[in-house]
Design a protein around this motif. Structure first.
Motif, mmCIF file in Angstrom:
data_model
loop_
_atom_site.group_PDB
_atom_site.id
_atom_site.type_symbol
_atom_site.label_atom_id
_atom_site.label_comp_id
_atom_site.label_asym_id
_atom_site.label_seq_id
_atom_site.Cartn_x
_atom_site.Cartn_y
_atom_site.Cartn_z
ATOM 1 N N ALA A 170 0.826 -1.207 0.000
ATOM 2 C CA ALA A 170 0.000 0.000 0.000
ATOM 3 C C ALA A 170 0.862 1.260 0.000
ATOM 4 C CB ALA A 170 -0.933 -0.018 1.219
ATOM 5 N N GLU A 171 1.933 1.246 0.768
ATOM 6 C CA GLU A 171 2.827 2.404 0.833
ATOM 7 C C GLU A 171 3.428 2.714 -0.540
ATOM 8 O OE1 GLU A 171 6.398 3.368 3.843
ATOM 9 O OE2 GLU A 171 6.914 1.927 2.283
ATOM 10 N N MET A 172 3.861 1.677 -1.257
ATOM 11 C CA MET A 172 4.462 1.894 -2.571
ATOM 12 C C MET A 172 3.452 2.425 -3.579
ATOM 13 S SD MET A 172 7.278 -1.196 -3.114
ATOM 14 C CE MET A 172 6.040 -2.483 -3.226
ATOM 15 N N GLY A 173 2.163 2.246 -3.289
ATOM 16 C CA GLY A 173 1.139 2.812 -4.155
ATOM 17 C C GLY A 173 1.029 4.319 -4.072
ATOM 18 N N GLY A 174 1.692 4.929 -3.080
ATOM 19 C CA GLY A 174 1.632 6.383 -2.933
ATOM 20 C C GLY A 174 0.213 6.889 -2.758
ATOM 21 N N ILE A 175 -0.581 6.188 -1.977
ATOM 22 C CA ILE A 175 -2.006 6.482 -1.836
ATOM 23 C C ILE A 175 -2.216 7.892 -1.279
ATOM 24 C CG2 ILE A 175 -4.131 5.800 -0.631
ATOM 25 C CD1 ILE A 175 -2.940 2.913 -0.621
ATOM 26 N N GLN A 176 -3.063 8.646 -1.967
ATOM 27 C CA GLN A 176 -3.453 9.982 -1.529
ATOM 28 C C GLN A 176 -4.852 9.943 -0.930
ATOM 29 O OE1 GLN A 176 -1.175 12.667 -1.866
ATOM 30 N NE2 GLN A 176 0.150 10.937 -2.430
ATOM 31 N N GLU A 177 -5.158 10.931 -0.132
ATOM 32 C CA GLU A 177 -6.464 11.007 0.521
ATOM 33 C C GLU A 177 -7.585 10.871 -0.507
ATOM 34 O OE1 GLU A 177 -8.535 11.259 4.127
ATOM 35 O OE2 GLU A 177 -6.374 11.523 3.895
ATOM 36 N N VAL A 189 -1.538 -11.450 2.353
ATOM 37 C CA VAL A 189 -0.883 -10.192 1.978
ATOM 38 C C VAL A 189 -1.894 -9.233 1.361
ATOM 39 C CG1 VAL A 189 0.823 -9.152 0.435
ATOM 40 C CG2 VAL A 189 1.415 -11.181 1.764
ATOM 41 N N GLY A 190 -2.754 -9.722 0.476
ATOM 42 C CA GLY A 190 -3.787 -8.863 -0.096
ATOM 43 C C GLY A 190 -4.739 -8.332 0.944
ATOM 44 N N ILE A 191 -5.094 -9.162 1.922
ATOM 45 C CA ILE A 191 -5.972 -8.729 3.021
ATOM 46 C C ILE A 191 -5.322 -7.590 3.796
ATOM 47 C CG2 ILE A 191 -6.927 -9.464 5.243
ATOM 48 C CD1 ILE A 191 -7.274 -12.285 3.929
ATOM 49 N N PHE A 192 -4.030 -7.741 4.105
ATOM 50 C CA PHE A 192 -3.340 -6.678 4.840
ATOM 51 C C PHE A 192 -3.113 -5.443 3.968
ATOM 52 C CE2 PHE A 192 -1.739 -10.212 7.672
ATOM 53 C CZ PHE A 192 -2.451 -9.798 8.788
ATOM 54 N N ALA A 193 -2.911 -5.622 2.673
ATOM 55 C CA ALA A 193 -2.774 -4.464 1.790
ATOM 56 C C ALA A 193 -4.062 -3.658 1.754
ATOM 57 C CB ALA A 193 -2.392 -4.917 0.385
ATOM 58 N N ALA A 194 -5.200 -4.362 1.701
ATOM 59 C CA ALA A 194 -6.495 -3.676 1.691
ATOM 60 C C ALA A 194 -6.709 -2.912 2.992
ATOM 61 C CB ALA A 194 -7.617 -4.687 1.471
ATOM 62 N N LYS A 195 -6.414 -3.546 4.115
ATOM 63 C CA LYS A 195 -6.561 -2.878 5.411
ATOM 64 C C LYS A 195 -5.615 -1.687 5.518
ATOM 65 C CE LYS A 195 -8.427 -3.214 9.638
ATOM 66 N NZ LYS A 195 -9.884 -3.284 9.907
ATOM 67 N N SER A 196 -4.391 -1.859 5.025
ATOM 68 C CA SER A 196 -3.399 -0.776 5.098
ATOM 69 C C SER A 196 -3.777 0.392 4.210
ATOM 70 C CB SER A 196 -2.019 -1.310 4.708
ATOM 71 O OG SER A 196 -1.598 -2.326 5.601
ATOM 72 N N ALA A 197 -4.448 0.121 3.092
ATOM 73 C CA ALA A 197 -4.872 1.214 2.212
ATOM 74 C C ALA A 197 -5.777 2.187 2.955
ATOM 75 C CB ALA A 197 -5.585 0.654 0.982
ATOM 76 N N TRP A 198 -6.659 1.656 3.800
ATOM 77 C CA TRP A 198 -7.500 2.542 4.618
ATOM 78 C C TRP A 198 -6.651 3.357 5.585
ATOM 79 C CZ3 TRP A 198 -11.930 3.254 2.600
ATOM 80 C CH2 TRP A 198 -12.723 2.232 2.093
ATOM 81 N N LEU A 199 -5.640 2.711 6.196
ATOM 82 C CA LEU A 199 -4.783 3.424 7.145
ATOM 83 C C LEU A 199 -4.049 4.576 6.483
ATOM 84 C CD1 LEU A 199 -3.223 0.369 9.054
ATOM 85 C CD2 LEU A 199 -5.049 1.888 9.866
ATOM 86 N N MET A 200 -3.853 4.486 5.167
ATOM 87 C CA MET A 200 -3.127 5.517 4.426
ATOM 88 C C MET A 200 -4.045 6.524 3.754
ATOM 89 S SD MET A 200 -0.052 3.204 2.865
ATOM 90 C CE MET A 200 0.928 2.200 3.985
ATOM 91 N N GLY A 201 -5.350 6.447 4.008
ATOM 92 C CA GLY A 201 -6.254 7.494 3.553
ATOM 93 C C GLY A 201 -7.075 7.178 2.329
#
Length: 388
Positions: A170-177, A189-201
């Motif tokens: 998720a971090e490498m995706g450079g997710i913006q608000e 890993v996909g489950i945690f990536a999805a959860k982390s995407a929310w943590l990153m906005g």
């Protein structure tokens, strides 16, 4: 000691092996308390990773208690309960100084790209892994992390790979608000990536898979939308229709070499091995993401080449980011998330097996039986220890 023993594709068993010993002053010997089977272990199990040698012990996700330390080790002591990142790294080379621990220059004589990894074939150094009672831990002063007193061991073992890898994806995706994020793959890993995407906005998270129980699990765990690709004709068109015709801002590949969904890709990449794994998800991600978007890749592919639509990357102005997770860099933030109650990684553990049943564990996980999301192996001695 008892350890998982690889005998060839689809053939693993628990056997007695010689106990590891201190080979270098910076080594430690760790008695394993928990060890996971990772989705990337299945690539080894299925015979898709070069130079996976008979007799090897897999397992790059483990926690344990320090039994012995080499004379140069200063930051660990006997009795410490530690989580051991899957990266083996020196901590001092050019790449380690940049916190690219997965690309350490000094621990893998077999490659100029990836660093060392426990239990992951001789392409990553040939180190035996943690699906055993004991494991040798090189560079023990820089890798292992002593468990905080309030961190449950079942949460800790998910911090050795699966959670940090999903988080870095998720971090490498450079997710913006407010971004729309699509995660391909509903494994751990996909489950945690999805959860982390929310943590990153992220403003919207969509997960794509084809196994019904995994899609239902991620929908509840990560509060996301789901897409069953068996119901989709053209993935890029489908995702664009879901996103006002533009495509998602970020696409994350958490699948890698064994992706299904395209018969030709699977034939050339898995059956015939003419390319380094099926590139199905790479095509979906590159073709689906919006122009100017980002594709993040943590799915494991082989070390040779893949048929990838690089022309579309150029024409669409995409950013591609990829790497193995540098676990140690993420641990302070991820432990903070756990302690704050934002996530409980151990909730993805669905099955616990005694180490003696490792063959059954691999079969059930590989065949997606019994609703298996994440299996954990528990060695004999760990079953009688009083662990927090």
């Amino acid at each position: 000691m008892l350890a998982m023993n690889y005998r060839g594709p689809y053939r693993v068993r628990a056997t007695q092996k010689e106990e590891p010993r201190i080979e270098h002053p910076s080594d430690a010997i760790v008695r394993v308390t928990r060890s996971c089977i990772c989705g990337s272990d299945l690539h080894l199990y299925h015979g898709l990773v070069p130079d996976t040698r008979v007799g090897m012990t897999f397992g790059h996700e483990f926690t344990g208690i320090v039994e012995e330390i080499g004379p140069s080790v200063q930051h660990l002591k006997k009795g410490d309960h530690v989580l051991v990142p899957f990266n083996i790294f020196c901590g001092s080379c050019y790449f380690c100084r940049k916190e690219l621990f997965s690309n350490c220059h000094n621990v893998n004589p077999e490659a100029t790209a990836v660093g060392g990894i426990y239990g992951y074939s001789h392409t990553t150094g040939g180190y035996d892994g943690g699906q055993a009672e004991l494991v040798r831990v090189p560079m023990a002063d820089v890798g292992p992390h002593v468990l905080p007193s309030d961190l449950d061991v079942d949460d800790a073992v998910l911090l050795t790979d699966a959670f940090p890898t999903g988080y870095q994806a998720a971090e490498m995706g450079g997710i913006q608000e407010g971004d729309t994020v699509v995660v391909f793959g509903a494994g751990p890993v996909g489950i945690f990536a999805a959860k982390s995407a929310w943590l990153m906005g992220a403003g919207r998270v969509i997960v794509v898979d084809h196994v019904e129980y995994r899609l239902e699990f991620v929908r509840h765990f990560a509060q996301c939308e789901i897409v069953d690709f068996k119901d989709v004709g053209d993935m890029a068109m489908h995702l664009k229709k879901m996103t006002d015709g533009l495509g998602p801002d970020v696409c994350i590949d958490c699948v890698g070499a064994e992706a299904v969904g395209n018969a030709l890709q699977h034939l050339t990449g898995v059956t015939l091995k003419l390319q380094a794994g099926s590139a199905t998800v790479l095509h979906w991600a590159i073709n689906s993401v919006r122009k100017g978007g980002t594709v993040s890749i943590v799915g494991v592919y082989g070390p040779t080449f893949n048929f990838v639509p690089i022309g579309n990357v150029v024409s669409k102005g995409l950013t591609l980011r990829a790497n193995q997770a540098s676990v140690k860099r993420h641990l302070p933030r991820l432990i903070e998330h756990i302690q704050a109650g934002r996530i409980k990684p151990s909730e993805v553990i669905t099955h616990r097996f005694p180490l003696e049943a490792v063959a059954d564990a691999y079969h059930i996980f590989s065949s997606k039986l019994d609703g298996c999301i994440k299996p954990v192996l528990v060695p004999p001695r760990a079953r009688v220890l009083q662990l927090h």
